[in-house]
Design a protein around this motif. Structure first.
Motif, short mmCIF file in Angstrom:
data_model
loop_
_atom_site.label_atom_id
_atom_site.label_comp_id
_atom_site.label_asym_id
_atom_site.label_seq_id
_atom_site.Cartn_x
_atom_site.Cartn_y
_atom_site.Cartn_z
N ILE A 213 0.83 -1.20 0.00
CA ILE A 213 0.00 0.00 0.00
C ILE A 213 0.87 1.25 0.00
CG2 ILE A 213 -1.68 1.32 1.34
CD1 ILE A 213 -2.82 -1.34 2.31
N ALA A 214 1.91 1.25 0.85
CA ALA A 214 2.80 2.41 0.91
C ALA A 214 3.55 2.61 -0.40
CB ALA A 214 3.79 2.23 2.06
N LEU A 215 4.01 1.52 -1.02
CA LEU A 215 4.76 1.62 -2.27
C LEU A 215 3.90 2.20 -3.38
CD1 LEU A 215 7.23 1.01 -4.06
CD2 LEU A 215 6.32 -1.30 -4.37
N PHE A 216 2.71 1.65 -3.56
CA PHE A 216 1.84 2.16 -4.61
C PHE A 216 1.38 3.59 -4.31
CE2 PHE A 216 1.17 -2.42 -5.59
CZ PHE A 216 1.56 -2.37 -6.92
N GLY A 217 1.23 3.90 -3.02
CA GLY A 217 0.85 5.27 -2.66
C GLY A 217 1.92 6.27 -3.04
N GLY A 236 -4.85 3.36 -10.00
CA GLY A 236 -5.64 2.20 -10.41
C GLY A 236 -4.86 0.91 -10.32
N ILE A 237 -3.60 0.94 -10.75
CA ILE A 237 -2.76 -0.26 -10.64
C ILE A 237 -2.61 -0.67 -9.18
CG2 ILE A 237 -0.42 -1.16 -10.97
CD1 ILE A 237 -0.23 0.54 -13.50
N GLY A 238 -2.38 0.31 -8.32
CA GLY A 238 -2.24 0.02 -6.90
C GLY A 238 -3.51 -0.59 -6.32
N ALA A 239 -4.66 -0.01 -6.67
CA ALA A 239 -5.93 -0.52 -6.16
C ALA A 239 -6.16 -1.96 -6.64
CB ALA A 239 -7.08 0.38 -6.61
N PHE A 240 -5.86 -2.20 -7.91
CA PHE A 240 -6.04 -3.54 -8.47
C PHE A 240 -5.14 -4.56 -7.77
CE2 PHE A 240 -4.83 -6.82 -11.55
CZ PHE A 240 -6.07 -7.31 -11.93
N CYS A 241 -3.86 -4.24 -7.65
CA CYS A 241 -2.90 -5.17 -7.04
C CYS A 241 -3.22 -5.44 -5.57
CB CYS A 241 -1.48 -4.63 -7.18
SG CYS A 241 -0.87 -4.58 -8.88
N ILE A 242 -3.57 -4.39 -4.84
CA ILE A 242 -3.87 -4.56 -3.42
C ILE A 242 -5.10 -5.43 -3.23
CG2 ILE A 242 -4.63 -3.34 -1.34
CD1 ILE A 242 -2.79 -1.01 -2.32
N SER A 243 -6.14 -5.20 -4.04
CA SER A 243 -7.35 -6.01 -3.91
C SER A 243 -7.10 -7.46 -4.28
CB SER A 243 -8.47 -5.42 -4.77
OG SER A 243 -8.15 -5.50 -6.14
N VAL A 244 -6.29 -7.69 -5.33
CA VAL A 244 -5.96 -9.07 -5.72
C VAL A 244 -5.19 -9.76 -4.60
CG1 VAL A 244 -4.52 -10.45 -7.28
CG2 VAL A 244 -6.03 -8.69 -8.21
N LEU A 245 -4.19 -9.08 -4.04
CA LEU A 245 -3.40 -9.68 -2.96
C LEU A 245 -4.25 -9.94 -1.72
CD1 LEU A 245 -0.06 -7.66 -3.22
CD2 LEU A 245 -0.39 -10.08 -3.73
N THR A 246 -5.10 -8.99 -1.38
CA THR A 246 -5.94 -9.13 -0.18
C THR A 246 -6.80 -10.38 -0.25
OG1 THR A 246 -6.01 -6.73 0.14
CG2 THR A 246 -7.73 -8.03 1.20
N VAL A 247 -7.40 -10.63 -1.40
CA VAL A 247 -8.30 -11.77 -1.53
C VAL A 247 -7.54 -13.07 -1.82
CG1 VAL A 247 -10.23 -12.72 -2.86
CG2 VAL A 247 -10.18 -10.29 -2.30
N SER A 248 -6.62 -13.04 -2.77
CA SER A 248 -5.96 -14.28 -3.20
C SER A 248 -5.04 -14.86 -2.14
CB SER A 248 -5.18 -14.05 -4.49
OG SER A 248 -4.16 -13.09 -4.31
#
Length: 400
Positions: A213-217, A236-248
């Motif tokens: 989160i800090a890196l993408f921010g 958008g890339i940060g939001a996508f990656c964070i959501s994928v990691l959170t769930v997967s």
């Protein structure tokens, strides 16, 4: 009471369980004795709704697990060792589960002391030995008192005898010799709020999550100093990656089992994960976009402000899209590889970011003067992903 009636599970031509019927009555320990692969764990997984039976019925208190009113207070099982994120400390893991189950947090320290993990409470669970992971599993199981339980190692029998005196049934599984792999209790949750709070606490206490989160921010805010378009792209890339990691990561590290034991209705779990991803994405975007608003001149402020508002609107939708993909695919490496190739080859080289495809629609919707249909198109892609994700929730959770 724990009961199975003609319970059968077949994997293609192999029958893991074939017509099993038994009853574990209150106040007794019912033991499973058998070699590896004889179907003990598969039976318990069917009892807990983690694996769908081919035929037959598995009942807990006269009901299927998914129909229990408050499963966290009624049933628990430790089916696998080390169901915790390796980057989360033992104490943080138990605290996340305490939030999920609605248990007071002071019980966490009590259980850590009971299982002998006080000294290692702040150590990453990925660095735990096998015995320490087993004890963490026992502590997780004992967060809430339950009516029905699975048995475990001999040194835990005192607590199991207490439950038996209260009239609770228990099931134990054994291999051929008296060194069993355990099947003990597990946690759950009550309200949607508990799921959201547990997910947020989990993200905050896993180093890889908050570092991501800090890196993408930082990246989004930095690019925002140059151009609002690049800020929207990296937000958008940060939001996508964070959501994928959170769930997967729940599937990757098997902690999804804890969520499903807490909330057997998997759609509720998916909804909580989607809300968590969208909320984190919105906050990340709102904070990193401040550089965009500060940098640009007053003449362009109105245009920049519109782009900022549009991005705040559409980024949470992208986070939902990523969460849905994570439920479908379940492997973050596959998602990131596929998404990268799709964006570069299909939408970039072939479509020139002009075709009505997911990321192209997202980028167009973040502009100060977007195509009026771009947000609608992207929302349709997201709803389609969710529509595919919901049926996939019923897939069995493999023990590997």
């Amino acid at each position: 009471m724990i009961e199975t009636i003609e319970l059968t599970k077949a994997y293609r031509r192999v029958r893991a369980v074939d017509g099993l019927s038994f009853t574990a009555r209150p106040g007794r320990v019912t033991g499973f004795l058998g070699l590896n692969g004889s179907g003990k764990t598969t039976t318990l997984r069917m009892l807990l709704g983690l694996t769908r039976p081919t035929s037959g019925v598995a009942l807990l208190g006269g009901k299927p697990f998914a129909e229990l009113r408050d499963p966290v207070r009624e049933v628990g099982a430790v089916l696998e060792q080390g169901l915790s994120h390796p980057g989360q400390s033992g104490r943080a893991h138990l605290t996340s589960q305490a939030i999920l189950t609605g248990v007071r947090r002071d019980r966490v320290d009590l259980l850590l002391d009971q299982v002998g993990l006080t000294a290692a409470a702040h150590q990453r669970s990925g660095d735990y030995s096998l015995g320490m992971r087993q004890r963490l599993a026992v502590a997780t199981a004992l967060l809430a008192d339950r009516r029905d339980s699975g048995g475990g190692e001999p040194r835990r029998r005192g607590r199991r005898r207490t439950r038996l005196r209260r009239g609770h049934p228990a099931v134990r599984t054994h291999h051929r010799r008296p060194h069993p792999r355990t099947d003990l209790p597990r946690p759950g949750g009550r309200l949607m709020l508990t799921l959201l709070r547990s997910e947020l606490h989990r993200m905050a206490t896993i180093r890889s999550s908050w570092l991501s989160i800090a890196l993408f921010g930082v990246m989004a805010a930095g690019f925002g100093l140059f151009e609002a378009y690049f800020w929207a792209l990296f937000a958008g890339i940060g939001a996508f990656c964070i959501s994928v990691l959170t769930v997967s990561q729940h599937y990757q590290h098997r902690t999804i089992v804890l969520l499903y034991l807490a909330r057997p209705r998997r759609v509720v779990v998916l909804f909580s994960q989607v809300l968590t991803a969208a909320a984190v994405a919105w906050v990340l975007t709102a904070l990193t976009g401040i550089t965009v608003l500060v940098k640009h001149s007053t003449q362009a402020y109105q245009s920049t402000g519109l782009a900022y508002q549009n991005t705040l609107t559409v980024v949470p939708v992208l986070a939902v899209f990523g969460a849905a993909l994570a439920v479908i695919v379940r492997r973050p490496a596959w998602i990131f590889t596929g998404a990268g190739l799709w964006f570069i080859v299909v939408e970039g080289l072939l479509g020139q970011l002009e075709w009505p495809l997911p990321i192209s629609s997202f980028l167009d919707a973040t502009k100060s003067e977007p195509d009026p249909f771009s947000l609608m198109i992207f929302a349709c892609w997201t709803l389609t992903a969710l529509a595919v994700a919901v049926p996939t929730l019923s897939r069995d959770l493999s023990p590997d």
